[in-house]
Write an enzyme that holds these catalytic residues in place. Structure first.
Site, mmCIF file in Angstrom:
data_model
loop_
_atom_site.group_PDB
_atom_site.id
_atom_site.type_symbol
_atom_site.label_atom_id
_atom_site.label_comp_id
_atom_site.label_asym_id
_atom_site.label_seq_id
_atom_site.Cartn_x
_atom_site.Cartn_y
_atom_site.Cartn_z
ATOM 1 N N CYS A 268 0.834 -0.983 0.072
ATOM 2 C CA CYS A 268 0.178 0.091 0.034
ATOM 3 C C CYS A 268 0.701 1.255 -0.234
ATOM 4 O O CYS A 268 0.812 2.432 -1.087
ATOM 5 C CB CYS A 268 -1.258 -0.056 1.113
ATOM 6 S SG CYS A 268 -2.226 -0.725 0.700
HETATM 7 C C1 UDX Z 1 -0.537 0.548 5.609
HETATM 8 C C2 UDX Z 1 -1.357 1.154 6.376
HETATM 9 O O1 UDX Z 1 -0.898 1.508 7.600
HETATM 10 C C3 UDX Z 1 -2.747 1.150 6.440
HETATM 11 O O2 UDX Z 1 -4.000 2.062 6.956
HETATM 12 C C4 UDX Z 1 -3.516 0.496 4.532
HETATM 13 O O3 UDX Z 1 -4.366 0.216 4.681
HETATM 14 C C5 UDX Z 1 -2.636 -0.108 3.906
HETATM 15 O O4 UDX Z 1 -0.934 0.495 4.180
HETATM 16 P P1 UDX Z 1 0.796 -1.706 6.203
HETATM 17 O O5 UDX Z 1 0.908 -1.919 4.351
HETATM 18 O O6 UDX Z 1 -0.165 -3.195 6.604
HETATM 19 O O7 UDX Z 1 -0.907 -0.660 6.298
HETATM 20 O O8 UDX Z 1 1.756 -1.943 6.759
HETATM 21 P P2 UDX Z 1 1.934 -0.885 7.535
HETATM 22 O O9 UDX Z 1 1.732 -1.300 9.090
HETATM 23 O O10 UDX Z 1 1.233 0.556 7.721
HETATM 24 O O11 UDX Z 1 3.601 -0.504 7.545
HETATM 25 C C6 UDX Z 1 4.349 -0.613 5.956
HETATM 26 C C7 UDX Z 1 5.669 -0.305 6.446
HETATM 27 O O12 UDX Z 1 5.689 0.862 6.584
HETATM 28 C C8 UDX Z 1 6.066 -1.641 6.800
HETATM 29 O O13 UDX Z 1 7.578 -1.831 5.941
HETATM 30 C C9 UDX Z 1 6.513 -0.915 8.176
HETATM 31 O O14 UDX Z 1 7.903 -1.446 8.898
HETATM 32 C C10 UDX Z 1 7.402 0.194 7.670
HETATM 33 N N1 UDX Z 1 7.756 1.141 8.983
HETATM 34 C C11 UDX Z 1 6.399 1.005 9.955
HETATM 35 C C12 UDX Z 1 8.594 1.703 9.390
HETATM 36 O O15 UDX Z 1 9.530 1.444 8.890
HETATM 37 N N2 UDX Z 1 8.769 2.681 10.348
HETATM 38 C C13 UDX Z 1 7.726 2.528 11.398
HETATM 39 O O16 UDX Z 1 6.964 3.643 12.117
HETATM 40 C C14 UDX Z 1 5.927 2.378 10.828
#
Ligand code: UDX
Length: 432
Positions: A268
């Site tokens: 996403c």
């Molecule tokens: C995301 C959105 O959070 C969600 O609301 C939407 O519907 C779909 O996209 P998702 O892709 O499942 O969800 O993962 P998310 O938990 O958002 O993490 C995305 C990426 O960011 C991951 O690679 C995670 O490791 C990274 N991340 C997240 C960080 O590097 N630092 C953070 O503080 C949080």
């Protein structure tokens, strides 16, 4: 209600299970016969926390959820959610990117042609603002021979599910966004969530589409922001995690999504940001901030390889263990996973790469075949390596003693830096 869900990928199947669990009868319509069979056998086609158990409950025990190849079943439902994949590879043209959504919409329209009662079609897939008005409604009208607002309703109800905790996200939604063609369409869609205590915001359709994109762009911006702060912190001997904790105490900022590391991946955040940037280009608007968010994220995984080079020198022939391949823990999803970029870089530098992930190994095998070595345990992946890269923070990696005497580079703050520095030969964080 009787609900049909078109597309039983990640969003579709989790939504289907969630809707079945709040009392609806749900049919998943998909073009993939093997996926339909798996769902009907109550087996999960991909790994998601709690999904297999939920399928056993709702498919096998309660009979509230099933799957079908037959689009005509849509006419037997009250409301249809479009949950197909919206691919957005930068190299693909607009026609290709909209291929799945157009095909699905056309078939939904055809199946509505024979329906007498009012029906509502809801876009749940993330689509660029304007798509439901400009593409979905005209196709539904053309293929059903019916008129929106009179014969059928249309709404946009974006998903905000987080992989790895998607079922909990569904059952404890923090908001329900409904973009409506008209009040009747919006009320039908809101009715699906009767009983939920989440606040509901009803808007125009393109506003709801934009809320999804702006939300993901903001989360992406938080991550790239803290990564940039972290890159400087590393140089000047400041712990970026303490900085994030301090910033997070301000309720206007919040601590969430300020975990510095090798950046965001997944299906996403990167894809939606790319699509939004493309929309800026199409409209002639500039987006210097969002472009920088994107570029910072592209270069962040490469920093890990730079740290490895600083420790080991030339990586040619060096045996490097990569721990964690999924884009985050509790999923087997490797779409846009930083690990993939890290592995590509290591291979380009002729390192010998050994990989391990508790869930994502089959998917990585499909991508890298014999180019890397596969281990089936953390210990196996660590043994005999010149350097270990921790790319995903699975809990089974969170034990400093596993890495005693090793050269470790941590991309996710999986280890406690103080403890790790004591037991490892060397311990570096990517931006701490
Ligand atoms: C995301 C959105 O959070 C969600 O609301 C939407 O519907 C779909 O996209 P998702 O892709 O499942 O969800 O993962 P998310 O938990 O958002 O993490 C995305 C990426 O960011 C991951 O690679 C995670 O490791 C990274 N991340 C997240 C960080 O590097 N630092 C953070 O503080 C949080």
């Amino acid at each position: 209600m009787d609900i049909s869900i078109v597309g039983s990928g990640y969003v579709g199947l989790v939504t289907a299970v969630g809707l079945a669990s709040i009392g609806h009868r749900v049919v998943c319509i998909d073009v993939d016969g093997s996926r339909v069979d798996l769902i009907n056998r109550a087996e999960a086609p991909f790994y998601e926390n709690g999904l297999a158990e939920a399928l056993r409950t709702h498919v096998r025990d309660r009979g509230a959820l099933r799957a079908s190849l037959d689009y005509s079943e849509i006419a037997d439902s009250d409301i249809t959610f479009i949950c197909v994949n919206t691919c957005s590879n930068s190299g693909q043209n607009a026609d290709f990117r909209q291929k799945h959504i157009k095909e699905a919409t056309k078939k939904i329209g055809q199946s509505l042609a024979s329906k007498r009662d009012y029906h509502t079609v809801v876009t749940k897939s993330s689509v660029v603002p304007g798509t439901t008005e400009k593409i979905i409604i005209p196709l539904l009208e053309r293929y059903s021979g019916k008129q929106v607002g009179t014969d059928f309703g249309v709404a946009v109800n974006p998903e905000f599910l987080q992989e790895g905790r998607a079922l909990q996200s569904f059952l404890n939604m923090d908001r329900i966004i409904i973009g409506e063609y008209d009040a009747r369409s919006g009320s039908m869609t809101q009715g699906v969530y009767n009983g939920s205590r989440a606040p509901v915001l009803r808007t125009k359709m393109r506003t709801a589409e934009m809320i999804k994109f702006a939300s993901n762009a903001f989360l992406a911006a938080k991550i790239s922001f803290i990564n940039e702060i972290g890159n400087l912190c590393k140089k000047i001997g400041v712990d970026v995690y303490e900085v994030a904790d301090g910033m997070g105490l301000d309720p206007r900022i919040g601590r969430a999504f300020l975990n510095a590391g090798i950046g965001f991946g997944g299906s996403c955040l990167p894809k939606d940001l790319e699509a939004l940037l493309r929309k800026y280009r199409e409209t002639g608007e500039k987006a210097p901030l969002l472009s920088a968010v994107y570029n910072t994220n592209k270069s962040q995984p490469l920093r890990m390889v730079e740290v490895a080079r600083a420790r080991l020198g030339d990586l040619k022939g060096k045996r490097i263990g990569v721990l964690g391949l999924a884009f985050k823990p509790h999923t087997d999803d490797i779409r846009n996973a930083p690990a993939v970029e890290v592995i590509r870089q290591l291979l380009a530098q002729e390192a010998r790469v050994v990989v391990y992930d508790p869930k994502a190994m089959p998917r990585v095998r499909e991508l890298f075949h014999e180019q890397v070595e596969y281990e089936d345990s953390v210990a196996g992946a660590i043994a005999g390596c010149d350097c270990i890269l921790i790319v995903t923070e699975w809990s089974e990696f969170k034990d400093e003693n596993l890495f005693a005497g090793k050269v470790v580079i941590d991309g996710r703050r999986a280890l406690d830096p103080d403890k790790a520095s004591l037991v490892c030969q060397s311990y570096d964080g990517v931006c701490w």
